[in-house]
Design a protein around this motif. Structure first.
Motif, PDB file in Angstrom:
ATOM      1  N   LEU A   1       0.917  -1.097  -0.028  1.00  0.00           N
ATOM      2  CA  LEU A   1      -0.004   0.001  -0.045  1.00  0.00           C
ATOM      3  C   LEU A   1       0.820   1.204   0.087  1.00  0.00           C
ATOM      4  N   LEU A   2       2.103   1.275   0.432  1.00  0.00           N
ATOM      5  CA  LEU A   2       2.950   2.165   0.403  1.00  0.00           C
ATOM      6  C   LEU A   2       4.081   2.178  -0.655  1.00  0.00           C
ATOM      7  N   ASP A   3       3.918   1.352  -1.500  1.00  0.00           N
ATOM      8  CA  ASP A   3       5.029   1.445  -2.590  1.00  0.00           C
ATOM      9  C   ASP A   3       4.706   2.730  -3.442  1.00  0.00           C
ATOM     10  N   ARG A   4       6.229   3.083  -3.794  1.00  0.00           N
ATOM     11  CA  ARG A   4       6.197   4.398  -4.905  1.00  0.00           C
ATOM     12  C   ARG A   4       5.277   3.989  -6.043  1.00  0.00           C
ATOM     13  N   LYS A   5       5.161   5.044  -6.658  1.00  0.00           N
ATOM     14  CA  LYS A   5       4.541   4.904  -7.919  1.00  0.00           C
ATOM     15  C   LYS A   5       5.631   3.977  -8.952  1.00  0.00           C
TER      16      LYS A   5
ATOM     17  N   ASP B   1       7.597   1.844  -8.152  1.00  0.00           N
ATOM     18  CA  ASP B   1       7.617   0.505  -7.734  1.00  0.00           C
ATOM     19  C   ASP B   1       6.223  -0.171  -8.253  1.00  0.00           C
ATOM     20  N   VAL B   2       5.115   0.474  -8.021  1.00  0.00           N
ATOM     21  CA  VAL B   2       3.781  -0.018  -8.954  1.00  0.00           C
ATOM     22  C   VAL B   2       4.133  -0.363 -10.166  1.00  0.00           C
ATOM     23  N   LYS B   3       4.630   0.744 -10.856  1.00  0.00           N
ATOM     24  CA  LYS B   3       4.894   0.480 -12.317  1.00  0.00           C
ATOM     25  C   LYS B   3       5.761  -0.973 -12.749  1.00  0.00           C
ATOM     26  N   LYS B   4       6.642  -0.948 -11.945  1.00  0.00           N
ATOM     27  CA  LYS B   4       7.809  -2.144 -12.157  1.00  0.00           C
ATOM     28  C   LYS B   4       6.980  -3.416 -11.885  1.00  0.00           C
ATOM     29  N   LYS B   5       6.253  -3.710 -10.866  1.00  0.00           N
ATOM     30  CA  LYS B   5       5.511  -4.735 -10.458  1.00  0.00           C
ATOM     31  C   LYS B   5       4.555  -5.270 -11.205  1.00  0.00           C
ATOM     32  N   LEU B   6       3.728  -4.250 -11.644  1.00  0.00           N
ATOM     33  CA  LEU B   6       2.685  -4.301 -12.760  1.00  0.00           C
ATOM     34  C   LEU B   6       3.132  -5.008 -13.999  1.00  0.00           C
ATOM     35  N   LYS B   7       4.444  -4.247 -14.406  1.00  0.00           N
ATOM     36  CA  LYS B   7       4.968  -4.651 -15.592  1.00  0.00           C
ATOM     37  C   LYS B   7       5.162  -6.243 -15.796  1.00  0.00           C
TER      38      LYS B   7
ATOM     39  N   ALA C   1      -5.414   3.953 -12.384  1.00  0.00           N
ATOM     40  CA  ALA C   1      -6.647   3.807 -11.417  1.00  0.00           C
ATOM     41  C   ALA C   1      -6.101   3.684  -9.952  1.00  0.00           C
ATOM     42  N   LEU C   2      -4.907   2.392  -9.866  1.00  0.00           N
ATOM     43  CA  LEU C   2      -4.411   2.108  -8.633  1.00  0.00           C
ATOM     44  C   LEU C   2      -3.811   3.122  -7.953  1.00  0.00           C
ATOM     45  N   ASN C   3      -3.036   3.822  -8.395  1.00  0.00           N
ATOM     46  CA  ASN C   3      -2.130   4.965  -7.929  1.00  0.00           C
ATOM     47  C   ASN C   3      -3.128   6.204  -7.223  1.00  0.00           C
ATOM     48  N   LYS C   4      -4.504   6.302  -8.086  1.00  0.00           N
ATOM     49  CA  LYS C   4      -5.254   6.985  -7.425  1.00  0.00           C
ATOM     50  C   LYS C   4      -5.976   6.816  -6.197  1.00  0.00           C
ATOM     51  N   LEU C   5      -5.922   5.398  -5.981  1.00  0.00           N
ATOM     52  CA  LEU C   5      -6.391   4.890  -4.590  1.00  0.00           C
ATOM     53  C   LEU C   5      -5.246   4.849  -3.686  1.00  0.00           C
TER      54      LEU C   5
ATOM     55  N   ASP D   1      -2.462   7.227  -3.635  1.00  0.00           N
ATOM     56  CA  ASP D   1      -2.189   8.466  -3.383  1.00  0.00           C
ATOM     57  C   ASP D   1      -2.485   8.929  -1.937  1.00  0.00           C
ATOM     58  N   PRO D   2      -4.051   8.822  -1.551  1.00  0.00           N
ATOM     59  CA  PRO D   2      -4.139   9.460  -0.148  1.00  0.00           C
ATOM     60  C   PRO D   2      -3.580   8.559   1.040  1.00  0.00           C
ATOM     61  N   ILE D   3      -3.346   7.293   0.834  1.00  0.00           N
ATOM     62  CA  ILE D   3      -2.587   6.348   1.888  1.00  0.00           C
ATOM     63  C   ILE D   3      -1.137   6.948   1.867  1.00  0.00           C
ATOM     64  N   ARG D   4      -0.355   6.991   0.846  1.00  0.00           N
ATOM     65  CA  ARG D   4       0.760   7.561   0.978  1.00  0.00           C
ATOM     66  C   ARG D   4       1.021   8.781   1.703  1.00  0.00           C
ATOM     67  N   GLU D   5       0.154   9.748   1.168  1.00  0.00           N
ATOM     68  CA  GLU D   5      -0.024  10.989   1.809  1.00  0.00           C
ATOM     69  C   GLU D   5      -0.180  11.006   3.369  1.00  0.00           C
ATOM     70  N   LYS D   6      -0.905  10.024   4.034  1.00  0.00           N
ATOM     71  CA  LYS D   6      -1.246   9.855   5.125  1.00  0.00           C
ATOM     72  C   LYS D   6      -0.128   9.363   6.071  1.00  0.00           C
ATOM     73  N   PHE D   7       0.715   8.448   5.269  1.00  0.00           N
ATOM     74  CA  PHE D   7       1.731   8.040   6.041  1.00  0.00           C
ATOM     75  C   PHE D   7       3.183   8.488   5.778  1.00  0.00           C
ATOM     76  N   ASN D   8       3.002   9.646   5.059  1.00  0.00           N
ATOM     77  CA  ASN D   8       4.305  10.738   4.741  1.00  0.00           C
ATOM     78  C   ASN D   8       4.406  11.613   5.866  1.00  0.00           C
ATOM     79  N   ASN D   9       4.611  11.123   6.969  1.00  0.00           N
ATOM     80  CA  ASN D   9       4.936  11.972   8.276  1.00  0.00           C
ATOM     81  C   ASN D   9       5.671  11.425   8.904  1.00  0.00           C
ATOM     82  N   PRO D  10       6.483  12.035   9.777  1.00  0.00           N
ATOM     83  CA  PRO D  10       7.492  11.445  10.948  1.00  0.00           C
ATOM     84  C   PRO D  10       6.933  10.277  11.859  1.00  0.00           C
TER      85      PRO D  10
END
Length: 532
Positions: free
Chosen positions: A239-243, A245-251, A321-325, A327-336
């Motif tokens: 769920l916290l994979d970078r964009k 990484d998502v591209k690489k794994k889907l490929k 479509a997956l990155n749209k889902l 993005d808000p999770i990454r944003e929530k976890f992008n704090n110390p």
């Protein structure tokens, strides 16, 4: 702003449709129908707080959205005690941290798909499972449950080891009791929970408690075609994979042209993206037909089976479509605070082991049976002695291939679009022989026909060509790895072929290579007419 669910109350028939859509099985459907005509359904979904949740968790999240649309009262259980009982998948000292991580990430997932959290009840297992009443019921249950039934119930869920712990036998009983103590009408889970559900239906009445309804999702294939698992890095997208990484794994994801079985990319569309949006858009350039919006999943699956939709377009559209889902999770976890929680709940095991072992020996490394090297692949020259269309899939061939064994092997390949039957008949090919046999549209394929494909459009796919003079059964090896012994069978969880496959290329001289070393038989190098 995230999209909110429309919470207008539907009628009983629509409620039943929403509750049961995309499920694989319902135990107690008559009782479910009757109850939905009387009042709102009380249902719970539990998750053991073990490995990191991944994108397959959007499948139950999507169903929870359906339940809420149907007016159900939904409880989410963070089963922390279960995580410890399951062969200590979550060590006691990490239990609290992992439960906090699960609570944060599950809530973030729900918010990302527009589920209002105020409509849900969140409970931890240790909030009620350590009470005097619950503990007494565990003892009462243990006095009527046989060891055989307890072990059988947990066979698909509890980690199976040679010398199982008693805690694993307690696991199904606790899950059954949760239905009573959470005061629900139904429990929802994956079809891998079926044996625990039938266990609960058998033993709860023995304690004087009501038998519940059970709702089961299908198991969604991972990116490699098997079950998506937290313990299999290559099979999942975190769920916290970078964009990137998502591209690489889907490929790398298994998405064979025309093959709709064990296709994790298609399954994710069916069970997550379609229910959430009621449509899916294939994004592609105008020269390939332009964007196309599907409002019925079956039409997308049909077009993919008939190769109207290319795997590359399917993957790139899912990526968007997956990155749209995510993005808000990454944003929530992008704090110390959240980053600290993540690293504390899931400390880097590799670093810990390295620290225990001390500095690496600078001497030559001994060969290890777990090394991912090409000699582990059992590749042989084969001769296609017959080829015909698959009876249930227009895009697939059924081939009988002689690889020097007493009987030819049956192989299913997606080459209809690329290679005419007459060009395959009597052709010498390369066959990977030690993959685990896998059914493809109802026919077991006993190997993989190795091909090269071109980059760009129009796409070309050609079987690799052995050198002149080869015979069926002759072993194929990578230069420098000719003396290794292939595995009897490549274990799907180890992903040996998938890891090696990434480094196979066709050279400018049309020679098949692995890391710039030639793929060979004793007669010479393997070649291909497909461009690199």
């Amino acid at each position: 702003m995230q999209r909110r669910l429309d919470m207008e109350a539907p009628g009983p028939a629509e409620k039943l449709r929403l509750v049961t859509r995309n499920l694989q099985e319902v135990l107690g459907e008559d009782k479910l129908s009757a109850l939905l005509r009387e009042r709102e359904l009380r249902i719970y979904w539990g998750t053991a707080t073990t490995g990191k949740p991944h994108v397959a968790y959007f499948v139950p999240m999507s169903k929870i959205a359906d339940f809420l649309k149907a007016g159900c009262e939904v409880t989410i259980l963070f089963a922390d005690l279960h995580a410890y009982l399951d062969n200590m998948k979550a060590p006691w000292e990490l239990l609290e941290l992992r439960t906090r991580y699960y609570e944060a990430v599950i809530k973030a997932m729900l918010e990302s798909i527009g589920v209002p959290l105020d409509k849900l009840t969140f409970v931890r297992g240790t909030d009620f499972q350590l009470s005097k009443e619950y503990t007494l019921d565990v003892y009462r249950l243990s006095s009527v449950v046989t060891q055989h039934d307890a072990k059988k119930a947990g066979a698909e869920v509890v980690k199976q080891v040679e010398h199982p712990l008693l805690s694993g036998l307690l696991y199904p009983g606790l899950q059954a009791l949760d239905e009573e103590y959470l005061k629900v009408d139904a429990q929802f889970g994956g079809v891998d929970q079926r044996k625990i559900f039938t266990f609960a239906e058998k033993y709860l009445p023995a304690l004087g408690y009501t038998k519940r309804i059970h709702l089961m999702n299908p198991m969604v294939p991972g990116l490699t075609g098997s079950k998506m698992s937290s313990s299999e890095e290559e099979s999942k997208i975190d769920l916290l994979d970078r964009k990137e990484d998502v591209k690489k794994k889907l490929k790398k994801a298994f998405c064979e042209p025309g093959n709709v079985e064990n296709n994790g990319v298609l399954s994710f569309i069916k069970h997550v993206l379609f229910p959430l949006k009621s449509e899916f858009v294939i994004l592609r350039e105008e020269k390939w037909g332009g964007n196309k919006t599907y409002t019925v999943y079956e039409e997308l699956e049909k077009d993919f089976a008939e190769q109207v939709v290319h795997p590359g377009d399917l993957k790139s559209s899912v990526e968007v479509a997956l990155n749209k889902l995510l993005d808000p999770i990454r944003e929530k976890f992008n704090n110390p605070e959240m980053r600290k929680l993540t690293s504390a709940a899931y400390p880097d095991a590799a670093k810990a082991k390295a620290a225990e072992k001390g500095p690496k020996n600078s001497g030559p490394k001994n060969s290890d049976p777990e090394d991912v090297i090409p000699s582990r692949l059992d590749i042989r020259v084969g001769k296609v002695i017959s080829v015909e269309k698959h009876p249930d899939a227009d895009s697939l061939y059924l081939e009988q291939i002689d690889v020097g064994e007493p009987t030819p092997r049956t192989v299913v390949s997606g080459l209809v679009q690329f290679v005419p039957e007459e060009q395959l008949q009597d052709r010498l090919v390369l066959l990977l022989c030690n993959l685990k046999p896998q059914k493809m549209r109802g026919v077991e394929s006993q190997g993989m026909l190795l091909c090269a494909s071109s980059v760009g459009e129009p796409r070309q796919v050609e079987p690799l060509d052995p050198p002149v003079g080869c015979c069926p059964g002759e072993r194929v090896f990578v230069e420098g790895y000719e003396h290794g012994q292939p595995d009897d069978e490549l274990k799907p969880k180890k992903k040996v072929f998938e890891k090696l496959q990434a480094d196979f290329r066709i050279s400018e001289d049309c020679i098949a290579q692995w890391k710039q070393k030639n793929l060979m038989t004793k007669q010479g190098s393997i070649s291909s007419s497909a461009a690199a």
